[in-house]
Scaffold this motif. Sequence first.
Motif, mmCIF file in Angstrom:
data_model
loop_
_atom_site.group_PDB
_atom_site.id
_atom_site.type_symbol
_atom_site.label_atom_id
_atom_site.label_comp_id
_atom_site.label_asym_id
_atom_site.label_seq_id
_atom_site.Cartn_x
_atom_site.Cartn_y
_atom_site.Cartn_z
ATOM 1 N N VAL A 318 1.080 -1.248 -0.190
ATOM 2 C CA VAL A 318 0.033 0.511 -0.145
ATOM 3 C C VAL A 318 1.047 1.499 0.204
ATOM 4 N N THR A 319 0.887 1.958 -0.303
ATOM 5 C CA THR A 319 1.222 3.460 -0.766
ATOM 6 C C THR A 319 0.361 4.165 -1.419
ATOM 7 N N LYS A 320 0.355 5.672 -1.837
ATOM 8 C CA LYS A 320 -0.092 6.639 -2.461
ATOM 9 C C LYS A 320 -0.564 6.358 -3.031
ATOM 10 N N PRO A 321 -1.097 7.137 -3.955
ATOM 11 C CA PRO A 321 -1.872 6.889 -5.481
ATOM 12 C C PRO A 321 -0.576 7.414 -6.521
ATOM 13 N N SER A 322 0.492 7.848 -6.326
ATOM 14 C CA SER A 322 0.995 8.524 -7.412
ATOM 15 C C SER A 322 1.874 9.469 -6.135
ATOM 16 N N VAL A 323 3.244 9.026 -7.034
ATOM 17 C CA VAL A 323 4.385 10.160 -6.606
ATOM 18 C C VAL A 323 5.273 10.914 -7.667
ATOM 19 N N LYS A 324 5.614 11.814 -7.525
ATOM 20 C CA LYS A 324 6.369 12.455 -8.353
ATOM 21 C C LYS A 324 7.761 11.955 -8.615
ATOM 22 N N ASP A 327 10.975 12.213 -6.178
ATOM 23 C CA ASP A 327 10.572 12.377 -4.370
ATOM 24 C C ASP A 327 10.388 10.883 -4.087
ATOM 25 N N SER A 328 10.703 11.405 -2.660
ATOM 26 C CA SER A 328 11.143 9.754 -1.953
ATOM 27 C C SER A 328 8.895 9.280 -1.698
ATOM 28 N N ALA A 329 9.307 7.772 -0.830
ATOM 29 C CA ALA A 329 7.859 7.126 -1.549
ATOM 30 C C ALA A 329 7.519 6.314 -0.015
ATOM 31 N N GLU A 330 6.811 6.127 0.876
ATOM 32 C CA GLU A 330 6.583 4.958 1.775
ATOM 33 C C GLU A 330 5.435 3.799 1.596
ATOM 34 N N ALA A 369 11.408 2.968 -11.452
ATOM 35 C CA ALA A 369 11.623 2.593 -10.659
ATOM 36 C C ALA A 369 10.594 0.739 -10.957
ATOM 37 N N GLU A 370 11.886 -0.152 -10.546
ATOM 38 C CA GLU A 370 10.501 -1.962 -10.504
ATOM 39 C C GLU A 370 9.161 -1.801 -9.739
ATOM 40 N N ALA A 371 8.344 -3.363 -10.323
ATOM 41 C CA ALA A 371 7.394 -3.112 -8.778
ATOM 42 C C ALA A 371 8.192 -4.340 -7.586
ATOM 43 N N ILE A 372 7.313 -3.453 -7.004
ATOM 44 C CA ILE A 372 7.754 -4.238 -5.382
ATOM 45 C C ILE A 372 7.194 -5.041 -4.682
ATOM 46 N N LYS A 389 3.502 -1.773 -8.784
ATOM 47 C CA LYS A 389 4.650 -0.874 -9.770
ATOM 48 C C LYS A 389 4.145 0.515 -9.344
ATOM 49 N N LEU A 390 5.179 1.255 -8.804
ATOM 50 C CA LEU A 390 4.248 2.971 -8.168
ATOM 51 C C LEU A 390 4.102 3.154 -9.539
#
Length: 564
Positions: A318-324, A327-330, A369-372, A389-390
């Motif tokens: 689970v993460t944010k719907p989108s990220v620039k 930027d960093s993402a959790e 970035a690859e899928a996690i 996939k982000l």
Amino acid sequence: ILLLSVSPANANGWNNDVPASVVGLSGSCVEIPCTFRYPAKPHTTYTGFTGVWYTENYESNVFHTDTSKISEAFKGRTKLTGDLHKNKCSLKISSLRNSDTGPFMFRIEIENLDKYTYAAKKVSITVKESPEQPTVSVKDEVTSGNPVTATCTVFHSCPSDLPDITWSHDGDRSSPSQPQSHGEWKVTSYNLTFTPSREDHNKNLSCSAKFSGKTVTGYKMLKVKYPPYNVTVVTKSSVKENDSTELTCSSNSNPPANSYQWFSLKGPLQGNGSTYKLEKVSRHAEAISCTAINTVGRNNSSPRKLNILYPPYNVTVVTKPSVKENDSAELTCSSNSNPPADSYQWFSLNGPLQGNGSTYKLEKVSRHAEAISCTAINTVGRNNSSPRKLNILYPPEIKNESTCQGAILTVCDCIVDSNPPSEVKWFGPDFSKTFPSSSIKQNESLTIFTVQSWQGLPETVQCFVNNSLGSSSFTLEAPQNGIIIYIAVASAILVVLVGVLVYVVRRHRGNRATQQLAMRNEMKTRPKRSDFKKSLSLSLSLSLSLSLSRSKRLLFFCFMFLKV
């Protein structure tokens, strides 16, 4: 001696009734019951009576009708409770002392008759420091909620000085009964009517009697019958999914429960014993309750939800719907399990990532970035998520593969990589003219914008794209259509040849019978053939004259010629 004696002839008429001994409580009072008889003369009434109680050997006047003659040790403590005129000589001694043991004897002096001491019957007093314990009586077995009466029997020596009674249970108290003789003691009964409850079971019902400075208590243990209460479903604290487990219906009742019923939320279950077995329990198992029954009544338990242990499932990243981009993402590894997952593993397509917590942080994310994915682990097992996939946002980038091609039809493709998808505008060299896109094809982050024209495009075409994060432009060179002239001329010649061929075939159709008529008609139609030649000549000249015009116009005139 002469004073206190009577003649043997008259002694047979003198008699009294007293007990040989009585019991008294120190500090309380005691009553010596006494009646007497004397040899009265017929038809004679006697009014002058003097009563005297002595200690043995006439040492002390315990009581005297003339109170001034009472010995100092007994003054204010003794009195006759009976009426001498009615042959009653009972003596009450108050504030009983340990020295008030006697023995005591009674003397009667009757005016106009005689005097007599009843020395043959003496009374002793046993002085006790503590009273006898009260006796509590009640039914051997009572039922909760049903009123019952208990009796407290108190032993005492002084009916005129009854003790204070206290019960350990609330209820309706009755007045004391009339004192009754019971051996050396007097007894008085007190009743209590109360409603027992299950809390009274195996508890003492007590009755306390408070004398002068002394309290004694009697007890009777209550045996109370009551229906089941505190009914609960008892089982192991936890059970693994697909294992079996046994449930027990526990309750507190008297007598013990002898029948049971089992229920789920859907209705009754098969079983009437105190235990119920579940095979292959599932994490979706419903709560179960039971009913305990005895001879007095029944009661139900609350539903018991089993604590079923199972490995993680529904594992997702689970993460944010989108990220620039940059930027960093959790990312969070979410799962459903019991007990909750306590360890995690993280993976990309290239292999394991560093981290064993429920969250994983990506710094400066890239569009490439690859899928996690993640693995959630608890004490029962583990499970994996699908790769996530982000959704990385970035401005448009026009690819170098963007080109223009064409011969008859000019086609320009502007290939754009962006997220979110971009919008496009096509411009001529000086940006004064725009061209609409003829088609848009989307494939993930790539979008192919296409513009095409039969009339040709300017030598350079500007592709301008933008989205919410930025914009970009790219200049495309469009090929020019010189070869179209030659194609147009060849097309016109081909059309003329086809027309001639069609004409010749049609001319030679028919039979001999109509040949002469056909020849005459042919003579008549020569001017028309001349017109056809003129038309053909006109068509050729038009084709040549239009060789330097646009391809579309040339094709139009060829089409008109065919129609003619």
